[in-house]
Design a protein around this motif. Structure first.
Motif, short mmCIF file in Angstrom:
data_model
loop_
_atom_site.label_atom_id
_atom_site.label_comp_id
_atom_site.label_asym_id
_atom_site.label_seq_id
_atom_site.Cartn_x
_atom_site.Cartn_y
_atom_site.Cartn_z
N PRO A 1 127.86 118.98 42.34
CA PRO A 1 127.08 120.42 42.02
C PRO A 1 125.73 120.14 41.33
CG PRO A 1 129.32 120.13 40.88
CD PRO A 1 128.96 118.80 41.68
N TYR A 2 124.97 121.17 41.05
CA TYR A 2 123.74 121.05 40.54
C TYR A 2 123.65 120.05 39.12
CZ TYR A 2 119.83 122.46 37.73
OH TYR A 2 118.64 122.46 37.10
N ARG A 3 122.74 119.18 39.11
CA ARG A 3 122.45 118.58 37.86
C ARG A 3 120.97 118.44 37.84
NH1 ARG A 3 127.18 116.05 39.78
NH2 ARG A 3 128.66 115.91 38.39
N SER A 4 120.26 118.53 36.83
CA SER A 4 118.80 118.18 36.46
C SER A 4 118.87 116.86 36.29
CB SER A 4 118.51 118.94 35.14
OG SER A 4 119.02 118.62 34.07
N GLY A 5 117.56 116.34 35.99
CA GLY A 5 117.35 114.92 35.77
C GLY A 5 116.08 114.48 36.92
N PRO A 6 116.33 112.90 36.99
CA PRO A 6 115.13 112.36 37.84
C PRO A 6 114.91 112.96 39.26
CG PRO A 6 116.95 111.09 37.24
CD PRO A 6 117.25 112.04 36.65
N GLY A 7 115.89 113.68 39.87
CA GLY A 7 116.05 114.19 41.20
C GLY A 7 115.29 115.74 41.39
N LEU A 8 114.99 115.95 40.08
CA LEU A 8 114.41 117.49 40.15
C LEU A 8 112.85 117.62 40.61
CD1 LEU A 8 114.65 120.27 38.97
CD2 LEU A 8 113.54 119.57 37.06
N LEU A 9 112.70 118.30 41.60
CA LEU A 9 111.46 118.37 42.36
C LEU A 9 110.59 119.59 41.89
CD1 LEU A 9 112.50 117.39 45.97
CD2 LEU A 9 111.37 116.11 44.17
N TRP A 10 111.17 120.80 41.56
CA TRP A 10 110.60 121.93 41.19
C TRP A 10 111.58 122.87 40.67
CZ3 TRP A 10 111.20 127.20 42.21
CH2 TRP A 10 110.21 127.97 41.96
N ALA A 11 111.37 123.70 39.68
CA ALA A 11 112.36 124.72 39.07
C ALA A 11 111.48 125.76 38.69
CB ALA A 11 113.17 124.23 38.10
N GLY A 12 111.88 127.19 38.77
CA GLY A 12 111.26 128.26 38.50
C GLY A 12 112.26 129.28 37.95
N ASP A 13 112.07 130.40 36.92
CA ASP A 13 112.88 131.39 36.61
C ASP A 13 112.40 132.71 37.00
OD1 ASP A 13 114.42 129.55 35.06
OD2 ASP A 13 112.91 129.53 33.30
N GLU A 14 113.36 133.71 37.34
CA GLU A 14 113.04 134.72 37.70
C GLU A 14 112.02 134.85 39.01
OE1 GLU A 14 114.17 137.81 36.64
OE2 GLU A 14 115.67 136.52 35.49
N VAL A 15 112.59 134.09 39.81
CA VAL A 15 111.54 133.88 41.27
C VAL A 15 111.86 135.23 42.06
CG1 VAL A 15 111.14 132.32 43.24
CG2 VAL A 15 111.87 131.25 40.93
N PRO A 16 110.65 135.82 42.51
CA PRO A 16 110.83 136.93 43.50
C PRO A 16 110.83 136.44 44.85
CG PRO A 16 108.52 136.79 42.61
CD PRO A 16 109.38 135.64 41.80
N VAL A 17 111.83 136.96 45.61
CA VAL A 17 111.77 136.57 46.90
C VAL A 17 112.18 137.84 47.87
CG1 VAL A 17 112.81 134.09 46.80
CG2 VAL A 17 114.21 136.18 46.72
N SER A 18 111.88 138.11 48.80
CA SER A 18 112.06 139.13 49.97
C SER A 18 113.36 139.19 50.74
CB SER A 18 110.84 139.46 50.62
OG SER A 18 111.19 140.68 51.34
N GLU A 19 114.05 139.73 50.80
CA GLU A 19 115.20 139.89 51.91
C GLU A 19 115.56 141.02 52.31
OE1 GLU A 19 118.75 139.65 53.99
OE2 GLU A 19 118.89 140.58 52.20
N GLY A 20 115.37 141.35 53.81
CA GLY A 20 115.72 142.74 54.32
C GLY A 20 114.74 143.75 53.65
N GLY A 21 113.32 143.59 53.46
CA GLY A 21 112.47 144.27 53.03
C GLY A 21 112.66 144.65 51.70
#
Length: 92
Positions: A1-21
């Motif tokens: 499962p998800y783990r933070s650490g050296p493999g982290l490339l990018w992270a964001g909170d409350e990220v807006p995305v569009s799906e189905g308009g």
């Protein structure tokens, strides 16, 4: 499962995305390097102790995965619910 650490490339909170308009907000979106491949993790926080048993939450996560997959074609997208007990539960 998800783990933070050296493999982290990018992270964001409350990220807006569009799906189905419709604009959706992902609680936490993370890009990780997993064995040389970029993997996007969609994380959503729920107070329930068994959120994976809620059909509405599972449908919500499917929409989030679809939106991220459209934005990052060819890259893996995984998702997990984070319960009120602090469990990280992969869904989808």
């Amino acid at each position: 499962p998800y783990r933070s650490g050296p493999g982290l490339l990018w992270a964001g909170d409350e990220v807006p995305v569009s799906e189905g308009g419709e604009v959706l907000r992902i609680d936490r979106l993370v890009a990780r390097d997993e064995a040389g491949q970029r993997v996007w993790w969609v994380l959503d926080y729920k107070l329930d102790h068994a959120p994976q048993q809620q059909p509405d939450y599972l449908a919500q996560m499917a929409r989030y995965r679809q939106a991220v997959a459209q934005l990052q074609p060819g890259e893996a997208v995984r998702s997990a619910l984070v319960s009120g007990a602090g469990e990280v539960i992969e869904v989808g």
